[in-house]
Motif scaffolding. Sequence first.
Motif, short mmCIF file in Angstrom:
data_model
loop_
_atom_site.label_atom_id
_atom_site.label_comp_id
_atom_site.label_asym_id
_atom_site.label_seq_id
_atom_site.Cartn_x
_atom_site.Cartn_y
_atom_site.Cartn_z
N ALA A 243 0.83 -1.28 0.04
CA ALA A 243 -0.24 0.11 0.06
C ALA A 243 0.80 1.27 0.10
O ALA A 243 0.36 2.30 -0.77
N GLY A 244 2.02 1.11 0.80
CA GLY A 244 2.84 2.29 0.70
C GLY A 244 3.87 2.47 -0.15
O GLY A 244 4.76 3.41 -0.13
N LEU A 245 3.92 1.55 -1.16
CA LEU A 245 4.86 1.36 -2.28
C LEU A 245 4.71 3.03 -3.11
O LEU A 245 3.76 3.18 -3.73
N PRO A 246 5.98 3.75 -3.10
CA PRO A 246 5.77 4.91 -3.88
C PRO A 246 5.59 4.78 -5.24
O PRO A 246 6.40 3.68 -6.00
N ASP A 247 4.85 5.66 -6.03
CA ASP A 247 4.91 5.68 -7.50
C ASP A 247 6.14 6.22 -8.19
O ASP A 247 6.47 7.18 -8.00
N THR A 248 6.84 5.17 -8.85
CA THR A 248 8.18 5.70 -9.52
C THR A 248 7.80 6.09 -11.01
O THR A 248 8.82 6.31 -11.66
N HIS A 249 6.74 6.05 -11.32
CA HIS A 249 6.30 6.62 -12.83
C HIS A 249 7.14 5.64 -13.69
O HIS A 249 7.77 6.03 -14.79
N ALA A 250 7.06 4.41 -13.63
CA ALA A 250 8.02 3.34 -14.41
C ALA A 250 7.21 3.33 -16.21
O ALA A 250 5.96 3.42 -15.79
N GLU A 251 7.73 3.14 -16.85
CA GLU A 251 7.11 2.66 -18.31
C GLU A 251 6.26 1.39 -18.08
O GLU A 251 6.46 0.68 -17.38
N ASP A 252 5.45 1.00 -19.15
CA ASP A 252 4.86 0.14 -19.19
C ASP A 252 5.72 -1.14 -19.71
O ASP A 252 6.73 -0.96 -20.57
N GLY A 253 5.57 -2.44 -18.90
CA GLY A 253 6.36 -3.57 -18.98
C GLY A 253 7.67 -3.32 -18.63
O GLY A 253 8.66 -4.12 -18.91
N ASP B 81 13.69 -2.45 -9.22
CA ASP B 81 13.73 -2.73 -7.81
C ASP B 81 13.52 -1.67 -6.95
O ASP B 81 14.23 -0.52 -7.02
N VAL B 82 12.61 -1.83 -5.81
CA VAL B 82 12.00 -0.72 -5.13
C VAL B 82 12.29 -1.09 -3.53
O VAL B 82 12.01 -2.37 -3.47
N VAL B 83 12.65 -0.18 -2.97
CA VAL B 83 12.68 -0.48 -1.44
C VAL B 83 11.50 0.19 -0.76
O VAL B 83 11.06 1.27 -0.98
N ASN B 84 10.82 -0.69 -0.08
CA ASN B 84 9.57 -0.44 0.51
C ASN B 84 9.69 -0.74 2.02
O ASN B 84 9.67 -1.89 2.28
N TRP C 291 11.81 -4.88 -3.16
CA TRP C 291 10.94 -5.51 -3.98
C TRP C 291 11.38 -5.54 -5.49
O TRP C 291 12.02 -4.60 -5.82
N ARG C 292 10.92 -6.67 -5.97
CA ARG C 292 11.00 -6.53 -7.56
C ARG C 292 9.59 -6.27 -8.03
O ARG C 292 8.80 -7.05 -7.67
N VAL C 293 9.47 -5.16 -8.84
CA VAL C 293 8.27 -4.66 -9.23
C VAL C 293 8.02 -4.81 -10.79
O VAL C 293 8.79 -4.33 -11.65
N PHE C 294 6.88 -5.09 -11.40
CA PHE C 294 6.49 -5.21 -12.50
C PHE C 294 5.47 -4.28 -12.81
O PHE C 294 4.27 -4.15 -12.15
N THR C 295 5.52 -3.19 -13.91
CA THR C 295 4.29 -1.95 -14.07
C THR C 295 3.77 -2.46 -15.43
O THR C 295 4.34 -2.67 -16.64
N LEU C 296 2.47 -2.45 -15.09
CA LEU C 296 1.68 -2.63 -16.21
C LEU C 296 0.54 -1.36 -16.47
O LEU C 296 -0.14 -0.96 -15.68
N ILE C 297 0.49 -0.47 -17.58
CA ILE C 297 -0.41 0.63 -17.71
C ILE C 297 -1.50 0.34 -18.71
O ILE C 297 -1.20 -0.19 -19.95
#
Length: 464
Positions: free
Chosen positions: A114-124, A128-131, A136-142
């Motif tokens: 819930a508290g993971l900040p938005d890094t504005h990553a691109e689609d797909g 690696d994000v520190v929460n 965390w290993r994070v995948f972004t889908l837009i």
Amino acid sequence: MRPLSLRSRLLVLIVCMLAAVLLPLGVLSAKRTLEEVDELSDGRLAQAARTLEVLVGRIGVERLRSQRNASLLVPSVSNHPQELTVQGRTFESEVGFQVRDRDGHLLLGTENLAGLPDTHAEDGAFEDVVNGRYEWRVFTLIMESDGITIRAGERYDSRHEITRALWIEHGLPTLLGLPLLAILVGWAIRRGLRPLETLADALSRRESGSRAPIHLADAPTELQPVVTALNEQIERLEGALERERRFSADVAHELRTPLASTMINLEDAMASADPDAATRAALEAARECLVSLARRTEQLLDLARLEAGAAAGPRSRVDLGELALQVIDELSPLVGKGHVELSVRELPAHLFVEGYGVALGALMRNLLENAFRHVPPGGHVELSIDAADGVARIVVTDDGPGIAPERRAAMFTRFQRGEDTHGEGHGLGLSIVQRAAQLHGATIDLLDREGGSGLRVVVGLPAG
């Protein structure tokens, strides 16, 4: 530093080569497996995000927006009444997701993200994000049409556990297998080198002077040339020794005849009517020199025969009592001439030893001659032969000056004469005795005579 044996060298080399091959292969295999695990985990995250995309599409974006002020968080495992536990571990808290609208407002998500900040990553994109305390290993889908951003994440804890498990799985068998391989390789090397041990044993048990070729049953191909070369070398050495023995016999024959003829002529000259006193004295001195030369020649020939192994033919059973009578009979002229009393204790009947009659005769003869030459006129020499505890003893005792304890070891050296020697000794007697004793594995002790001055020589032979 003691050099390594051939067995140890082979073992070290083989184990080092195995380690040089297996360890890099294990490391490369583990790295390749970890890369595959990372790709699989990333693919799982992407598949989870695609699944959420379908679910969000069915729920409807407007419905999620209308309820964004409501509690739309999916509870984490810590608050969930039904925890998913596999082999004692919970996995839901290590994965999570969040759904945000175009303005970045959270529409749906799990508590752990819930508290993971938005890094504005691109689609797909993967990132690696520190929460909080975790990475965390994070995948972004837009979803471009609705402006929805879906992020699926997995804590690196699970990947680290997989990594440790893989390193243990790949490394532990190698670490445990290398000692086991070393043991098995050592056993195989011992089996492989056993023909060499058999060859060494055959050489150590070989009788001195034996000309029989060495034969190894089922000798390996690599060892056959060695055995052949050894047999050829033994044949050449035995041939050389045979020539030396023939030479010694020829020398003995050639020396005995002129020496005997010279002594006969001298004795005839001395027996002639009224020889001049000076001439008689010179002839007597010449005769004594020839007698000394003849004795020295006999001793040298005896020693040469023993050194060359002439007496080391087939062993036979030798009766020590009978041999002693023969030696005493041979030395009777010397006993009478030296005015020395010889006493013989009762000789045992049929006391046999396994050995060489010529060598034992030389041993006994030289012991008695040494005693005769070291006692003053009127002295006493005693010969005794007995047996006890499987050992036959030849004991020669005299009442001469004896040998000081600090000089006894040196008396076995050739041409080493004792002090206060009476007669014409040449320092060869004990050398002959020592060599004959070595041929039979016998012991020699030089001791003081009990009850007075003198020497007591004890030779111990294994009784047959």
